[in-house]
Write a protein that holds these residues in place. Structure first.
Motif, PDB file in Angstrom:
ATOM      1  N   ARG A  84       0.834  -1.196   0.000  1.00 32.84           N
ATOM      2  CA  ARG A  84       0.000   0.000   0.000  1.00 32.84           C
ATOM      3  C   ARG A  84       0.878   1.258   0.000  1.00 32.84           C
ATOM      4  N   ASN A  85       0.297   2.355  -0.425  1.00 32.38           N
ATOM      5  CA  ASN A  85       1.025   3.624  -0.400  1.00 32.38           C
ATOM      6  C   ASN A  85       1.491   3.983   1.004  1.00 32.38           C
ATOM      7  N   PHE A 113       2.734  -3.931  -6.760  1.00 32.03           N
ATOM      8  CA  PHE A 113       1.301  -4.072  -7.020  1.00 32.03           C
ATOM      9  C   PHE A 113       0.503  -3.413  -5.907  1.00 32.03           C
ATOM     10  N   ASN A 114      -0.628  -2.835  -6.295  1.00 30.61           N
ATOM     11  CA  ASN A 114      -1.521  -2.178  -5.356  1.00 30.61           C
ATOM     12  C   ASN A 114      -2.935  -2.264  -5.927  1.00 30.61           C
ATOM     13  N   ASP A 115      -3.934  -2.229  -5.073  1.00 29.81           N
ATOM     14  CA  ASP A 115      -5.310  -2.228  -5.586  1.00 29.81           C
ATOM     15  C   ASP A 115      -5.782  -0.826  -5.935  1.00 29.81           C
ATOM     16  N   VAL A 116      -4.951   0.181  -5.635  1.00 29.43           N
ATOM     17  CA  VAL A 116      -5.211   1.566  -6.053  1.00 29.43           C
ATOM     18  C   VAL A 116      -3.918   2.104  -6.666  1.00 29.43           C
ATOM     19  N   PRO A 117      -3.973   3.187  -7.431  1.00 26.74           N
ATOM     20  CA  PRO A 117      -2.746   3.728  -8.040  1.00 26.74           C
ATOM     21  C   PRO A 117      -1.728   4.152  -6.981  1.00 26.74           C
ATOM     22  N   PHE A 118      -0.464   3.993  -7.314  1.00 23.28           N
ATOM     23  CA  PHE A 118       0.601   4.444  -6.415  1.00 23.28           C
ATOM     24  C   PHE A 118       0.732   5.964  -6.487  1.00 23.28           C
ATOM     25  N   THR A 119       1.076   6.552  -5.355  1.00 17.29           N
ATOM     26  CA  THR A 119       1.290   7.993  -5.310  1.00 17.29           C
ATOM     27  C   THR A 119       2.622   8.344  -5.963  1.00 17.29           C
ATOM     28  N   GLU A 120       2.752   9.590  -6.353  1.00 17.98           N
ATOM     29  CA  GLU A 120       4.011  10.052  -6.938  1.00 17.98           C
ATOM     30  C   GLU A 120       5.144   9.966  -5.912  1.00 17.98           C
ATOM     31  N   GLU A 121       4.847  10.207  -4.643  1.00 21.19           N
ATOM     32  CA  GLU A 121       5.882  10.086  -3.614  1.00 21.19           C
ATOM     33  C   GLU A 121       6.374   8.646  -3.512  1.00 21.19           C
ATOM     34  N   PHE A 122       5.449   7.682  -3.545  1.00 15.69           N
ATOM     35  CA  PHE A 122       5.853   6.281  -3.486  1.00 15.69           C
ATOM     36  C   PHE A 122       6.776   5.950  -4.661  1.00 15.69           C
ATOM     37  N   ARG A 125      10.344   7.804  -4.319  1.00 14.02           N
ATOM     38  CA  ARG A 125      11.249   7.328  -3.280  1.00 14.02           C
ATOM     39  C   ARG A 125      11.689   5.882  -3.519  1.00 14.02           C
ATOM     40  N   THR A 126      10.841   5.053  -4.086  1.00 14.27           N
ATOM     41  CA  THR A 126      11.275   3.679  -4.387  1.00 14.27           C
ATOM     42  C   THR A 126      12.234   3.658  -5.579  1.00 14.27           C
ATOM     43  N   ARG A 127      12.028   4.528  -6.548  1.00 12.13           N
ATOM     44  CA  ARG A 127      12.989   4.626  -7.654  1.00 12.13           C
ATOM     45  C   ARG A 127      14.368   5.008  -7.135  1.00 12.13           C
ATOM     46  N   ALA A 128      14.391   5.903  -6.138  1.00 11.47           N
ATOM     47  CA  ALA A 128      15.671   6.373  -5.606  1.00 11.47           C
ATOM     48  C   ALA A 128      16.390   5.302  -4.782  1.00 11.47           C
ATOM     49  N   ALA A 129      15.668   4.227  -4.403  1.00  7.86           N
ATOM     50  CA  ALA A 129      16.254   3.197  -3.538  1.00  7.86           C
ATOM     51  C   ALA A 129      16.964   2.093  -4.312  1.00  7.86           C
ATOM     52  N   THR A 130      16.945   2.154  -5.645  1.00 12.59           N
ATOM     53  CA  THR A 130      17.548   1.097  -6.451  1.00 12.59           C
ATOM     54  C   THR A 130      18.033   1.652  -7.783  1.00 12.59           C
ATOM     55  N   LYS A 131      19.052   1.014  -8.349  1.00 12.16           N
ATOM     56  CA  LYS A 131      19.482   1.344  -9.719  1.00 12.16           C
ATOM     57  C   LYS A 131      18.662   0.571 -10.741  1.00 12.16           C
ATOM     58  N   ALA A 132      17.949  -0.453 -10.277  1.00 11.78           N
ATOM     59  CA  ALA A 132      17.187  -1.307 -11.176  1.00 11.78           C
ATOM     60  C   ALA A 132      15.894  -0.626 -11.617  1.00 11.78           C
ATOM     61  N   THR A 134      12.004   0.023 -11.962  1.00 13.49           N
ATOM     62  CA  THR A 134      10.851  -0.122 -11.064  1.00 13.49           C
ATOM     63  C   THR A 134       9.572  -0.011 -11.875  1.00 13.49           C
ATOM     64  N   ARG A 135       8.613  -0.878 -11.552  1.00 16.49           N
ATOM     65  CA  ARG A 135       7.347  -0.917 -12.278  1.00 16.49           C
ATOM     66  C   ARG A 135       6.211  -0.830 -11.269  1.00 16.49           C
ATOM     67  N   TYR A 136       5.139  -0.115 -11.638  1.00 14.08           N
ATOM     68  CA  TYR A 136       4.043   0.151 -10.712  1.00 14.08           C
ATOM     69  C   TYR A 136       2.732  -0.272 -11.375  1.00 14.08           C
ATOM     70  N   GLU A 137       2.078  -1.264 -10.770  1.00  9.73           N
ATOM     71  CA  GLU A 137       0.917  -1.869 -11.407  1.00  9.73           C
ATOM     72  C   GLU A 137      -0.296  -1.831 -10.476  1.00  9.73           C
ATOM     73  N   VAL A 138      -1.455  -1.618 -11.083  1.00  8.77           N
ATOM     74  CA  VAL A 138      -2.725  -1.659 -10.362  1.00  8.77           C
ATOM     75  C   VAL A 138      -3.403  -2.992 -10.647  1.00  8.77           C
ATOM     76  N   ILE A 139      -3.908  -3.624  -9.602  1.00  7.40           N
ATOM     77  CA  ILE A 139      -4.577  -4.915  -9.738  1.00  7.40           C
ATOM     78  C   ILE A 139      -5.958  -4.703 -10.367  1.00  7.40           C
ATOM     79  N   PRO A 140      -6.309  -5.452 -11.400  1.00 11.45           N
ATOM     80  CA  PRO A 140      -7.638  -5.295 -12.005  1.00 11.45           C
ATOM     81  C   PRO A 140      -8.745  -5.606 -10.999  1.00 11.45           C
ATOM     82  N   ASN A 141      -9.850  -4.907 -11.115  1.00 11.81           N
ATOM     83  CA  ASN A 141     -10.964  -5.122 -10.188  1.00 11.81           C
ATOM     84  C   ASN A 141     -11.430  -6.567 -10.178  1.00 11.81           C
TER      85      ASN A 141
END
Length: 394
Positions: A84-85, A113-122, A125-132, A134-141
């Motif tokens: 979650r965010n 993965f999240n059931d709602v969209p990820f925030t821009e802050e999330f 900050r997660t992009r900054a924690a890795t050189k790899a 990062t992908r952000y996905e919403v779970i289909p209803n």
């Protein structure tokens, strides 16, 4: 000289209080000393022995593991997190540990993965924690919502029964949804369509040991289906009909049983007979799936697909509190070759209060032998001795 009666009374009172205080400290956890609840002693934890890397060819981080398109040695695999965010801080802590000990060398992508969209802050900050990547996905209803065949009134009545039995998270519909999604739907997400392996990581976990080989390549090259660190007993009153429903399924599909399966690990009664009785023939031993490294082709196979659909229609993800851990574990124990299930004894891992802590110079900060030398109730929950007994340490 005789001691005055008030002084003797005071001394006796102090003695009684001290005895009670010591008892409250040293007494076993409820049920720990009961022969009806727990039989046998904990065998020596193999992690107390010097722990090295797995045997066989190991692929090191030399060329081909640079971030982005430079990572030509990476296989179709990802680190996977359902988060979650508001769990950002815990997720960053887990990322920092895994990046420090392993992924900074191999740069496998993170898929959130999240059931709602990820925030821009999330995302930032997660992009900054890795050189790899990062992908952000919403779970289909349709993957997250309560299925149409679940009766709402029956669900509410079932929650009351679970709460009477003190089952954690019983009243949280999101927890039931999460267990169902982790059991049989996550690998159907379009973002994972071309992925074969995943390493599941949750917020607020710790990794202690430097891992210098590509664990995904290890799984692929050594024909492993599933990797775990910890195996525990589940709460039997959360899954009373899971094993009976499994038996119904197996009666309909005996062809799915593997001849080299780990069924005795699933059906052993001696160590926790009350668990076995309340779970109607299931030991409740399961891989603690908040850590798992696995080949999604097993979940995508016909045996598991049919098994999950049978359980899903039975309704136990909502009418009881079937978790993905026992569901995955039962399927692996019945439908897979047990030699393809690997204990990553060299990966130091903690999800409070449980540890897998190898005796290795590569591990820093964890407590070796936590289960054998720690609290009695922790010892009682450890199901690894049964795994070693019936399967081995491979």
């Amino acid at each position: 000289m005789a001691v005055a009666r008030p002084v003797r009374a005071l001394a006796l009172a102090v003695f009684v209080v001290c005895c009670f205080f010591l008892y409250t400290i040293w007494r076993p956890a409820p049920g720990t000393g009961s022969s009806a609840d727990f039989h046998g002693t904990i065998e020596r934890d193999p992690n107390l022995d010097l722990t090295g890397e797995p045997e066989g060819n190991l692929v090191r981080a030399t060329e081909g593991y640079a971030p982005g398109i430079g990572g030509t040695s990476r296989i179709n695999a990802t680190i996977l997190a359902l988060v979650r965010n508001e769990e950002l801080a815990g997720m960053l802590q887990s990322m920092q540990d895994l990046e420090r000990t392993w992924n900074s060398k191999f740069n496998y992508p993170w898929t959130f993965f999240n059931d709602v969209p990820f925030t821009e802050e999330f995302k930032r900050r997660t992009r900054a924690a890795t050189k790899a990547e990062t992908r952000y996905e919403v779970i289909p209803n349709e993957h997250w919502d309560v299925p149409s065949w679940i009766n709402d009134d029956l669900y509410k009545e079932s929650v009351k029964i679970l709460e009477e039995n003190e089952i954690q998270y019983a009243d949280k519909i999101s927890y039931h949804k999460m267990c169902r999604w982790n059991s049989g739907l996550f690998y159907k997400h379009p973002a994972l369509e071309n992925m074969q392996f995943y390493w599941r990581v949750e917020p607020k976990v710790h990794f202690f040991c430097d891992i210098d080989y590509d664990v995904f390549r290890y799984m692929q090259d050594h024909n492993k289906t599933y990797g775990f660190t910890i195996t525990l007993y589940d709460a039997p009153k959360s899954i009373p009909t899971l094993w009976p429903e499994t038996n119904k399924f197996v009666a309909q599909h005996p062809e799915y049983l593997h001849e080299n399966r780990a069924e005795p690990w699933l059906t052993e009664r001696e160590r926790r007979p009350i668990h076995w009785d309340e779970a109607n023939g299931y030991s409740t031993c399961h891989f603690w799936s908040n850590f798992e490294i696995a080949d999604m082709n097993f979940w995508r196979g016909q045996a598991y697909e049919d098994y999950f659909n049978h359980l899903d229609r039975a309704g136990g993800f909502f009418y009881e509190r079937w978790g993905d851990a026992p569901v995955h574990s039962i399927a692996l124990g019945l439908f897979e070759d047990k030699s393809k299930i690997h204990w990553f004894r060299d990966i130091g891992y903690q999800h409070i209060p449980f540890f897998n802590c190898p005796n290795s110079p590569k591990c820093k900060g964890c407590v070796t032998g936590r289960f054998t030398d720690g609290e009695a109730w922790l010892n009682k929950e450890d199901c690894r001795p049964n795994w070693f007994k019936y399967v081995g340490m491979g």
